[in-house]
Scaffold this motif. Structure first.
Motif: not given
Length: 224
Positions: A1-22
């Motif tokens: 899993m690429t870094r982009i895939e990891e971050l999107l997986a974390a962001a997808a569960v919460d519209p306000h997750a800090t992962a969106w900034d990353e």
């Protein structure tokens, strides 16, 4: 899993997750490979569709930023997903937000409509001033429209108390045409009166403090 895939997986569960900034930092500042681009664009549409309209800012603003940098080949490759992202802006744009965020929303809509100028430059109104050049003498001018007044000046008026200024002439809503009219209409419809007012100055006229040439501000944004 690429870094982009990891971050999107974390962001997808919460519209306000800090992962969106990353994710924004990774995709827009670090850049993405063709493979990550092919992964990210359609999945952003899927993720945004699962969120309530008012919660789509992170997904759709990111989609707009990516869209603004796409070349012709990439647009054709991702046309279906980009169209899906654009459709999701219809009920998102008018949801309540502050004027600055609304300006970024407008820019994202323009980017997803392949407007190369306003899809990349509209956020310049966020700070109530735009730097342009006089089309005649090429003097750098600050065009300001905010609490400090509406004027053009060739000096850094934020640090000097006495500078030469010329008043701006806003376009009336009936004088606006094309993209200017559409942006103003979308802002007014969403109840964003301060953004609508700023747009009348963006598509209005300024006079150079050096040579007295009067010009349309929006024309010089494109030239500058």
């Amino acid at each position: 899993m690429t870094r982009i895939e990891e971050l999107l997986a974390a962001a997808a569960v919460d519209p306000h997750a800090t992962a969106w900034d990353e994710l924004y930092e990774e995709a827009c500042h670090q850049g993405v490979s063709d493979g990550d681009e092919a992964f990210l664009i359609p999945r952003l549409a899927d993720v945004a569709a699962r969120f309530a309209p008012a919660d789509r800012d992170n997904a759709l603003l990111l989609g707009g930023q990516i869209a603004a940098d796409l070349d012709e080949t990439s647009w054709l490759r991702h046309a279906e997903a980009l169209a899906a992202l654009h459709r999701l802006t219809n009920d998102w744009l008018p949801t309540p937000t502050d004027p600055q965020s609304f300006s970024f929303r407008l820019q994202a809509v323009m980017a997803l409509e392949r407007d190369e100028l306003w899809g990349a430059e509209l956020d310049r109104i966020v700070h109530d001033e735009i730097e342009v050049e006089c089309p005649n003498c090429e003097t750098s001018l600050f065009v300001a429209f905010g609490d400090d007044g509406c004027f053009a000046t060739h000096e850094d008026y934020a640090t000097k108390s006495e500078v030469e200024k010329t008043p701006l002439l806003p376009a009336t809503p009936t004088e606006l045409e094309g993209v200017g009219r559409r942006l103003h209409s979308m802002s007014a419809h969403a109840g964003q009166e301060s953004v609508a007012a700023a747009l009348t100055y963006l598509f209005g006229r300024a006079t150079c403090t050096e040579c007295s040439t009067t010009f349309r501000v929006s024309d010089q944004v494109q030239r500058y």
